[in-house]
Design a protein around this motif. Structure first.
Motif, PDB file in Angstrom:
ATOM      1  N   GLU A  64       0.922  -1.169  -0.072  1.00 38.16           N
ATOM      2  CA  GLU A  64      -0.054   0.094   0.034  1.00 38.16           C
ATOM      3  C   GLU A  64       0.773   1.157  -0.003  1.00 38.16           C
ATOM      4  N   PRO A  65       0.521   2.444  -0.679  1.00 34.82           N
ATOM      5  CA  PRO A  65       1.031   3.503  -0.652  1.00 34.82           C
ATOM      6  C   PRO A  65       1.219   4.446   0.675  1.00 34.82           C
ATOM      7  N   ILE A  66       2.368   4.656   1.066  1.00 38.41           N
ATOM      8  CA  ILE A  66       2.420   5.592   2.020  1.00 38.41           C
ATOM      9  C   ILE A  66       3.162   6.778   1.423  1.00 38.41           C
ATOM     10  N   TRP A  67       2.415   7.836   1.111  1.00 45.84           N
ATOM     11  CA  TRP A  67       2.955   8.953   0.431  1.00 45.84           C
ATOM     12  C   TRP A  67       3.875   9.966   0.980  1.00 45.84           C
ATOM     13  N   PRO A  68       4.875  10.402   0.457  1.00 49.73           N
ATOM     14  CA  PRO A  68       5.740  11.574   1.007  1.00 49.73           C
ATOM     15  C   PRO A  68       4.920  12.552   1.107  1.00 49.73           C
ATOM     16  N   ILE A  69       5.020  13.765   1.930  1.00 49.65           N
ATOM     17  CA  ILE A  69       4.189  14.839   2.026  1.00 49.65           C
ATOM     18  C   ILE A  69       3.580  15.805   0.725  1.00 49.65           C
ATOM     19  N   GLY A  70       2.463  15.882   0.485  1.00 45.51           N
ATOM     20  CA  GLY A  70       2.188  16.572  -0.869  1.00 45.51           C
ATOM     21  C   GLY A  70       2.173  15.663  -2.146  1.00 45.51           C
ATOM     22  N   GLN A  71       2.497  14.511  -2.004  1.00 50.85           N
ATOM     23  CA  GLN A  71       2.745  13.795  -3.330  1.00 50.85           C
ATOM     24  C   GLN A  71       1.535  12.602  -3.238  1.00 50.85           C
ATOM     25  N   GLY A  72       0.518  12.663  -2.377  1.00 49.07           N
ATOM     26  CA  GLY A  72      -0.697  11.756  -2.678  1.00 49.07           C
ATOM     27  C   GLY A  72      -1.487  12.277  -3.877  1.00 49.07           C
ATOM     28  N   MET A  73      -2.497  11.208  -4.081  1.00 44.18           N
ATOM     29  CA  MET A  73      -3.620  11.417  -5.100  1.00 44.18           C
ATOM     30  C   MET A  73      -4.048  12.861  -4.710  1.00 44.18           C
ATOM     31  N   SER A  74      -4.441  13.632  -5.694  1.00 45.47           N
ATOM     32  CA  SER A  74      -5.154  14.899  -5.514  1.00 45.47           C
ATOM     33  C   SER A  74      -6.550  14.476  -5.119  1.00 45.47           C
ATOM     34  N   GLU A  75      -7.397  15.148  -4.679  1.00 49.91           N
ATOM     35  CA  GLU A  75      -8.583  15.011  -3.964  1.00 49.91           C
ATOM     36  C   GLU A  75      -9.662  16.259  -4.026  1.00 49.91           C
ATOM     37  N   PRO A  76     -10.771  16.027  -4.447  1.00 50.09           N
ATOM     38  CA  PRO A  76     -11.674  17.210  -4.584  1.00 50.09           C
ATOM     39  C   PRO A  76     -11.536  18.008  -3.332  1.00 50.09           C
ATOM     40  N   GLY A  77     -11.423  19.444  -3.674  1.00 46.20           N
ATOM     41  CA  GLY A  77     -11.274  20.568  -2.794  1.00 46.20           C
ATOM     42  C   GLY A  77      -9.956  20.830  -2.496  1.00 46.20           C
ATOM     43  N   ASP A  78      -9.138  20.295  -3.053  1.00 50.25           N
ATOM     44  CA  ASP A  78      -7.502  20.294  -2.780  1.00 50.25           C
ATOM     45  C   ASP A  78      -6.934  21.609  -3.097  1.00 50.25           C
ATOM     46  N   ARG A  79      -7.634  22.135  -4.211  1.00 49.53           N
ATOM     47  CA  ARG A  79      -7.135  23.615  -4.835  1.00 49.53           C
ATOM     48  C   ARG A  79      -7.655  24.524  -4.138  1.00 49.53           C
ATOM     49  N   THR A  80      -8.418  24.497  -3.078  1.00 43.56           N
ATOM     50  CA  THR A  80      -9.008  25.672  -2.071  1.00 43.56           C
ATOM     51  C   THR A  80      -8.197  25.685  -1.056  1.00 43.56           C
ATOM     52  N   ARG A  81      -8.139  27.147  -0.289  1.00 40.92           N
ATOM     53  CA  ARG A  81      -7.325  27.179   0.818  1.00 40.92           C
ATOM     54  C   ARG A  81      -7.581  26.111   1.972  1.00 40.92           C
ATOM     55  N   LYS A  82      -9.093  26.028   2.344  1.00 35.38           N
ATOM     56  CA  LYS A  82      -9.033  25.197   3.397  1.00 35.38           C
ATOM     57  C   LYS A  82      -8.885  23.510   2.923  1.00 35.38           C
ATOM     58  N   GLY A  83      -8.943  23.436   1.522  1.00 36.21           N
ATOM     59  CA  GLY A  83      -8.225  22.056   0.909  1.00 36.21           C
ATOM     60  C   GLY A  83      -6.829  21.734   1.362  1.00 36.21           C
ATOM     61  N   GLN A  84      -6.092  23.076   1.126  1.00 35.31           N
ATOM     62  CA  GLN A  84      -4.771  23.055   1.332  1.00 35.31           C
ATOM     63  C   GLN A  84      -4.490  22.962   2.796  1.00 35.31           C
ATOM     64  N   ALA A  85      -5.298  23.782   3.646  1.00 33.01           N
ATOM     65  CA  ALA A  85      -4.879  23.610   5.062  1.00 33.01           C
ATOM     66  C   ALA A  85      -5.041  22.257   5.527  1.00 33.01           C
ATOM     67  N   LEU A  86      -6.118  21.299   5.067  1.00 35.95           N
ATOM     68  CA  LEU A  86      -6.479  20.116   5.528  1.00 35.95           C
ATOM     69  C   LEU A  86      -5.168  19.042   4.843  1.00 35.95           C
ATOM     70  N   ARG A  87      -4.781  19.463   3.631  1.00 35.76           N
ATOM     71  CA  ARG A  87      -3.618  18.507   3.155  1.00 35.76           C
ATOM     72  C   ARG A  87      -2.394  18.720   4.075  1.00 35.76           C
TER      73      ARG A  87
END
Lengths: 151, 156
Positions: free
Chosen positions: A83-106
């Motif tokens: 199973e993948p354990i992604w390095p920070i910021g390298q996981g699959m993009s998910e809905p909402g990721d391009r918003t400020r709150k989505g980026q804060a959550l990421r």
């Protein structure tokens, strides 16, 4: 953190085999001890074999044997086979990721992933076996010991 | 008192408090490992260990041919309610003498001093990407503790 079933199978198989590297065990013997599906474990062991971590021998007395380096192989090496354990910021993009709150959550979830990676990559199989040895007898081991004494 | 380690599969070392004459070697080894010389820092550690020998420990491992490693730690207490405990904040082993249990002997020596000082817990803080040293401390039984390290860029 919950690991996928195949990952747990792999970790138990590696730890069991690495605890006595000269010993060969069948998939059924490992499956019985850890209450796993033998068929599923057999598939996992084939993956571990392709990764060069276990080797199989056929015939009477055959089984699997650990052939990795317990002082070098870490838990992340094993987990990432399944199973993948992604390095920070390298996981699959998910809905909402391009918003400020989505980026804060990421960013917050990234903290957890980074800690997870650091923990798994810093614990070798040898260290894991030491941790296990420090834990008092668990019921399954106790049962196996009593069963062996009756044979 | 110096401790002579004689296990057959390990480097035979004597572990002593760092002397002033050891400082240049420690500075050079650290600069070699980290790429960043910091002589003032090592001198402060040396002065601290000399002025508070029961609380601050700066140890060097020597074998027949010279120095092979060092470790630094101190007893800290009551930071955000933390009971007194030993802190390790520096360890270095000469690259030519690694995999010979020099680090283990230094770790054991500083832990012995913590025990003698009456504490029952040892802590450290390591960068997540420093996998080699993280694995070293893990292999010596260290697990994540109850404190979380936080930081912030001051110009944010």
């Amino acid at each position: 953190m919950k690991l996928q079933l195949a990952t747990r199978h792999a970790l138990f198989a590696i730890l069991e085999l690495a605890s006595e590297p000269e010993r060969q065990l069948s998939a059924a013997e490992i499956a019985e001890k850890y209450d796993l599906s033998t068929n599923h474990l057999a598939k996992v062991l084939r993956t571990l074999g392709r990764a060069g971590l276990v080797e199989a021998s056929r015939g009477v007395g055959g089984g699997y044997r650990f052939c990795g380096n317990a002082k070098r192989l870490n838990l992340l090496d094993i987990v990432q086979l399944f199973e993948p354990i992604w390095p920070i910021g390298q996981g699959m993009s998910e809905p909402g990721d391009r918003t400020r709150k989505g980026q804060a959550l990421r960013r917050v979830l990234g903290e957890i992933e980074e800690a997870t990676r650091a923990t798994l990559s810093s614990i070798t199989v040898d260290t894991m076996l030491k941790i296990a040895r420090r834990i008092p007898d668990a019921p399954a081991e106790d049962m196996i010991r009593r069963a062996a004494a009756l044979r | 008192m110096a401790e002579l380690q004689t296990l057959s599969d390990t480097a035979q070392v004597v572990i002593d408090p760092v002397a002033e004459a050891d400082l240049a070697w420690i500075e050079a080894l650290d600069a070699q490992i980290t790429g960043r010389p910091k002589p003032d820092y090592w001198r402060r550690l040396f002065e601290g260990a000399r002025s508070e020998p029961g609380r601050s420990f700066f140890l060097v491992a020597r074998n027949g041919s010279g120095r092979v490693g060092f470790i630094a730690g101190e007893i800290r207490a009551w930071e955000f309610g933390s009971e007194p405990c030993g802190w390790i904040f520096a360890i270095g082993v000469d690259p030519d003498n690694r995999l010979r249990s020099v680090g283990t002997q230094l770790f054991d020596a500083v832990c012995d001093r913590f025990r003698q000082a009456g504490v029952t817990k040892v802590r450290t803080m390591i960068a997540r990407e420093a996998q080699l040293i993280l694995s070293f401390f893990r292999a010596h039984g260290m697990m994540a503790g109850p404190f979380v390290e936080l930081e912030k860029d001051l110009d944010e």
